[in-house]
Design a protein around this motif. Structure first.
Motif, PDB file in Angstrom:
ATOM      1  N   ASN A  32       0.827  -1.218   0.000  1.00  0.00           N
ATOM      2  CA  ASN A  32       0.000   0.000   0.000  1.00  0.00           C
ATOM      3  C   ASN A  32       0.861   1.266   0.000  1.00  0.00           C
ATOM      4  O   ASN A  32       0.674   2.165   0.829  1.00  0.00           O
ATOM      5  N   ALA A  33       1.786   1.306  -0.949  1.00  0.00           N
ATOM      6  CA  ALA A  33       2.642   2.482  -1.140  1.00  0.00           C
ATOM      7  C   ALA A  33       3.345   2.907   0.144  1.00  0.00           C
ATOM      8  O   ALA A  33       3.493   4.097   0.433  1.00  0.00           O
ATOM      9  N   GLY A  34       3.752   1.922   0.931  1.00  0.00           N
ATOM     10  CA  GLY A  34       4.528   2.223   2.118  1.00  0.00           C
ATOM     11  C   GLY A  34       3.720   2.400   3.395  1.00  0.00           C
ATOM     12  O   GLY A  34       4.285   2.540   4.471  1.00  0.00           O
ATOM     13  N   TRP A  35       2.398   2.358   3.288  1.00  0.00           N
ATOM     14  CA  TRP A  35       1.547   2.622   4.447  1.00  0.00           C
ATOM     15  C   TRP A  35       1.325   1.398   5.324  1.00  0.00           C
ATOM     16  O   TRP A  35       0.812   1.509   6.430  1.00  0.00           O
TER      17      TRP A  35
ATOM     18  N   GLU B  73      -8.665  -1.864  -5.407  1.00  0.00           N
ATOM     19  CA  GLU B  73      -8.027  -3.104  -5.827  1.00  0.00           C
ATOM     20  C   GLU B  73      -8.965  -4.275  -5.581  1.00  0.00           C
ATOM     21  O   GLU B  73      -9.969  -4.148  -4.878  1.00  0.00           O
ATOM     22  N   GLU B 150      -5.217  -3.760  -9.607  1.00  0.00           N
ATOM     23  CA  GLU B 150      -5.385  -2.389  -9.114  1.00  0.00           C
ATOM     24  C   GLU B 150      -6.082  -1.548 -10.175  1.00  0.00           C
ATOM     25  O   GLU B 150      -5.786  -1.680 -11.370  1.00  0.00           O
TER      26      GLU B 150
END
Lengths: 161, 161
Positions: A32-35, B73, B150
């Motif tokens: 999740n994009a780094g989250w 997603e 996604e």
């Protein structure tokens, strides 16, 4: 009465009985994009022949320490995971098997954020929250058999903190 | 920007997307000599061909409302259950499918003690706790494929309370 002192729950101490599920150490994957950290596939699940995975909720009334334990049970056909749904104290009691009977019991106090997965056939006490709400998600075997064996101890023991 | 107002999470409203797991109403079974209610087998799990059940832990950094969502997603090969391990607020975003793309999104705010199981292939937002510790047990498909699709939205939307 025999006394069993509750120990902190650690993966190493619990290894003979099951898995400790916790977000500890390095995540296996960051998503999740780094989250979000993913600690991947941490339980040795086993639903036996003819069984499948299910998710149930258990809501148990809290007990307190010292806690007297007179019965251990096991599920010969499947693993059973307990995921606390609140950050409350709870108690885990397990015992090694010796010729089809539970031997010397151990007791563990999970930290906040720890869940467990009991391996198939491991002797354990019933679900023992030590505070409300006593709510757990349980991932265990759904199947057509009773899948439970109870053993009433000749001599109960007491778990202390 | 399009606004989506978050609704309370109920089994009826969520039915097109998945299961709400909660200790509500009458338990299916009372176990442990009356000490524990079992709400039995409440998730429609589906791990697809060649997959198996796994338990992972996700620890996500909290977001806040209003929350801007630009991507949904889905997991074409398996269901995905999220069990919060603390009583913190969190947000669930889902959308029906329309010709392979997400249509009008919905947002839900679970109550304390509620978990969800997204059915296989349901469009959803990434895990969105609204407070620490952002810790969840995730019961989903373990397999050898990526199992993720996604979709970046032409027009992001914002979820409000």
């Amino acid at each position: 009465m025999r006394e069993v002192r509750a120990e902190p729950l650690t993966a190493a101490a619990f290894a003979p009985f099951g898995d400790v599920l916790e977000a500890a150490g390095h995540p296996d994957k960051v998503i999740n994009a780094g989250w979000c950290d993913r600690f991947h596939d941490r339980a040795r699940l086993d639903f036996g022949p003819g069984g499948r995975a299910g998710i149930s909720l258990f809501r148990a009334r809290p007990r307190s320490l010292p806690y007297e334990c007179a019965m251990l049970e096991r599920h010969p056909e499947g693993s059973q995971a307990f995921v606390p749904m609140a950050q409350m104290p709870w108690l885990v009691i397990v015992a090694p098997d010796e010729s089809g009977r539970p031997a010397a019991p151990r007791a563990f106090l999970p930290a906040e954020g720890q869940a467990i997965n009991l391996h198939r056939g491991v002797w354990h006490g019933v679900l023992t929250p030590l505070a409300d709400p006593g709510l757990f998600a349980v991932i265990d075997r759904i199947g057509g058999t009773p899948n439970i064996e109870e053993h009433f101890l000749d001599a109960p023991f007491v778990v202390t903190s």
